[in-house]
Enzyme design. Structure first.
Site, PDB file in Angstrom:
ATOM      1  N   GLY A 127      29.605  61.830   6.878  1.00 15.66           N
ATOM      2  CA  GLY A 127      29.009  61.544   8.175  1.00 15.66           C
ATOM      3  C   GLY A 127      29.423  60.233   8.808  1.00 15.66           C
ATOM      4  CD  GLU A 147      29.613  65.775  -0.014  1.00 13.03           C
ATOM      5  OE1 GLU A 147      29.246  66.316  -1.059  1.00 13.03           O
ATOM      6  OE2 GLU A 147      29.226  66.148   1.106  1.00 13.03           O
ATOM      7  N   PRO A 148      33.276  61.858   3.007  1.00 14.31           N
ATOM      8  CG  PRO A 148      34.888  60.158   3.066  1.00 14.31           C
ATOM      9  CD  PRO A 148      33.967  60.891   2.129  1.00 14.31           C
ATOM     10  N   GLY A 149      34.450  63.303   6.043  1.00 14.78           N
ATOM     11  CA  GLY A 149      35.418  64.234   6.621  1.00 14.78           C
ATOM     12  C   GLY A 149      36.102  63.554   7.803  1.00 14.78           C
ATOM     13  NE  ARG A 195      33.848  66.880  17.346  1.00 12.47           N
ATOM     14  CZ  ARG A 195      33.461  65.790  17.984  1.00 12.47           C
ATOM     15  NH1 ARG A 195      34.229  65.263  18.931  1.00 12.47           N
ATOM     16  NH2 ARG A 195      32.329  65.195  17.693  1.00 12.47           N
ATOM     17  CB  CYS A 235      37.122  82.740  33.277  1.00  5.07           C
ATOM     18  SG  CYS A 235      36.066  82.973  34.701  1.00  5.07           S
ATOM     19  CD  GLU A 236      32.804  81.705  28.712  1.00  7.41           C
ATOM     20  OE1 GLU A 236      31.679  81.319  29.100  1.00  7.41           O
ATOM     21  OE2 GLU A 236      33.001  82.806  28.187  1.00  7.41           O
ATOM     22  CE1 TYR A 261      33.815  69.131  10.815  1.00  7.45           C
ATOM     23  CE2 TYR A 261      34.059  66.832  11.461  1.00  7.45           C
ATOM     24  CZ  TYR A 261      33.623  67.774  10.563  1.00  7.45           C
ATOM     25  OH  TYR A 261      32.987  67.379   9.404  1.00  7.45           O
TER      26      TYR A 261
HETATM   27  N1  PLP Z   1      29.318  66.920   3.566  1.00  6.39           N
HETATM   28  C1  PLP Z   1      28.555  67.905   4.063  1.00  6.39           C
HETATM   29  C2  PLP Z   1      27.635  68.631   3.162  1.00  6.39           C
HETATM   30  C3  PLP Z   1      28.645  68.264   5.407  1.00  6.39           C
HETATM   31  O1  PLP Z   1      27.887  69.242   5.897  1.00  6.39           O
HETATM   32  C4  PLP Z   1      29.540  67.555   6.250  1.00  6.39           C
HETATM   33  C5  PLP Z   1      29.660  67.898   7.683  1.00  6.39           C
HETATM   34  O2  PLP Z   1      28.991  68.696   8.244  1.00  6.39           O
HETATM   35  C6  PLP Z   1      30.322  66.536   5.690  1.00  6.39           C
HETATM   36  C7  PLP Z   1      30.186  66.239   4.343  1.00  6.39           C
HETATM   37  C8  PLP Z   1      31.323  65.752   6.487  1.00  6.39           C
HETATM   38  O3  PLP Z   1      30.806  65.182   7.622  1.00  6.39           O
HETATM   39  P1  PLP Z   1      31.727  64.170   8.446  1.00  6.39           P
HETATM   40  O4  PLP Z   1      32.958  64.899   8.850  1.00  6.39           O
HETATM   41  O5  PLP Z   1      30.908  63.789   9.622  1.00  6.39           O
HETATM   42  O6  PLP Z   1      32.030  63.033   7.535  1.00  6.39           O
END
Ligand code: PLP
Length: 412
Positions: A234, A269-271, A309, A341-342, A370
């Site tokens: 997050g 768990e960064p994405g 997004r 067309c939205e 994303y």
């Molecule tokens: N871990 C879990 C369980 C998630 O649901 C998410 C995103 O929804 C993430 C990690 C990664 O979030 P972010 O990309 O904001 O770091």
């Protein structure tokens, strides 16, 4: 191209280089700098020196991203069986994989349980007692983590503040008993997990900390000997040019302090944080429409099927013209719209920008997370290509789809 700033803003990308890529590979085109992904991983690793960093693959599960991060020594967090398969194929070992089962379809559990038979080091995170039962029904008694519903959430919008949403995780008060129950049933119970929400800013630090403290109190109350506490991902990135970057160090410090009295490893768990600012989306203006008081509409060849997004979350992405003569043009309010067309097919609304011209190349910032992952084929629009930058070279890592790709699964 400017090398390795703490935050890579859209203006840090070189316009001539991006224009060359658009000319060579066509648009819409995602550009992803894998070296920047690696630097972002290093940044998280430096802030959380003793933590295991598992990349949340849902942000961008392209093979090039996964295999670079596997090479860099990251772990991976997977949200589906498909992501687990892709992660293993990209080079992650079983011990690197955390699979977070959110209301998992039966086919997902079947697949992951089968994969775990040969890879007993893989960990499955269950978010409901029911999921634990379904794993047991499949003969799974391997590494199990429980997702805690902490009751508080935060993030860039209501829809991503998952920590506050009861559909994710077991209520914190019920977790200690469920951990013990699962352990008695023969599972190898190894951890607890929660995810506060996505796009956390400096202002969300307290909410994140409250979630970490909830996890700590769960870990204190259980008699099961836990190996790790996974505080989720997050970590946000600044989407607006004037937004300050997230200061990771105080978050890391507070997280460490909250868990210091426990003998557990820390997992993050960064994405988005690893891939967002490593990517831009290039697009071309195809229609210019003066709209009176509303300024000018620039119709482009990317839209809600390319980058969802803005339509999905009302998300802001910085947009910049890559044309060399923009300083000579008049400024106006420009609304960048896609070809669908939205009325939600708007990438940017009323931005002060130089008058657009047909054929202009535009770059859309922070598109590495994303972006391609949420791209879709609505209105029979093939998904765009992805070009990777790595060690000074560029190469296509996902070719542009064709109409044949869209119809390939159809039967007569
Ligand atoms: N871990 C879990 C369980 C998630 O649901 C998410 C995103 O929804 C993430 C990690 C990664 O979030 P972010 O990309 O904001 O770091």
């Amino acid at each position: 191209m400017t090398r390795d700033p703490a935050v890579r803003r859209l203006d840090d990308w070189g316009a001539p280089e991006l224009r060359d890529l658009a000319n060579e590979y066509g648009t819409p085109l995602y550009v992803l700098d894998l070296d920047r992904v690696a630097r972002n991983f290093e940044r998280v690793q430096a802030a959380f020196p003793n933590a295991a960093v598992h990349y949340a693959a849902k942000a961008n599960a392209g093979r090039a991203v996964l295999s670079r991060l596997a090479t860099e020594g990251a772990g991976v967090e997977c949200a589906s069986a498909g992501e687990v398969e892709r992660a293993l194929e990209a080079g992650f070992a079983g011990e690197d994989v955390l699979y977070t089962a959110v209301n998992p379809p039966a086919a997902d559990l079947d697949t992951v349980v089968a994969l775990a038979r040969d890879r007993p080091e893989l960990t499955i995170t269950a978010g409901a007692r029911d999921t634990v039962d379904r794993l047991a029904e499949r003969g799974y008694d391997g590494r199990l983590c429980l997702r805690v519903h902490p009751g508080t959430g935060a993030g860039h919008g209501e829809s991503v503040a998952t920590g506050g949403d009861a559909s994710f995780g077991v209520p914190a008060a019920d977790v200690p008993a469920l951990l013990e129950d699962a352990s008695d049933r023969g599972f190898d119970v190894v951890g607890v997990h929660a995810h506060t929400g996505s796009g956390l800013s400096n202002e969300d630090r307290e909410s994140h900390l409250a979630v970490v403290e909830t996890l700590a109190s769960v870990a204190e109350r259980t008699t099961v000997d836990l190996e790790f506490v996974d505080v989720g991902g997050g970590f946000g990135v600044p989407y607006r040019p004037e937004e300050p970057p997230l200061d990771l160090d105080p978050i890391a410090e507070a997280t460490r302090e909250a868990l210091a009295h426990l003998d557990v490893d820390l997992v993050v768990e960064p994405g988005r944080y690893l891939v967002a600012d490593a990517g831009v989306l290039l697009t071309t203006v195809n229609t210019v429409k003066p709209a009176g008081e509303q300024g000018t509409f620039a119709g482009v060849d990317a839209g809600m099927t390319t980058l969802l997004r803005p339509a999905l979350y009302d998300a802001f992405h910085h947009v910049r013209s890559l044309e060399p003569d923009t300083a000579d043009r008049e400024e106006t309010a420009v609304t960048v719209v896609g070809p669908v067309c939205e009325s939600t097919d708007v990438l940017a609304e009323g931005r002060r920008a130089p008058e657009p011209d047909r054929g202009d190349r535009l770059a859309i910032g922070n598109a590495g997370a994303y972006g391609i992952e949420m791209a879709n084929q609505y209105t029979s629009r093939p998904r765009p290509a992805v070009v990777a930058l790595e060690h000074g070279e560029d190469r296509i890592v996902r070719r542009r789809e064709t109409t044949e790709d869209i119809t390939a699964m159809e039967e007569p």
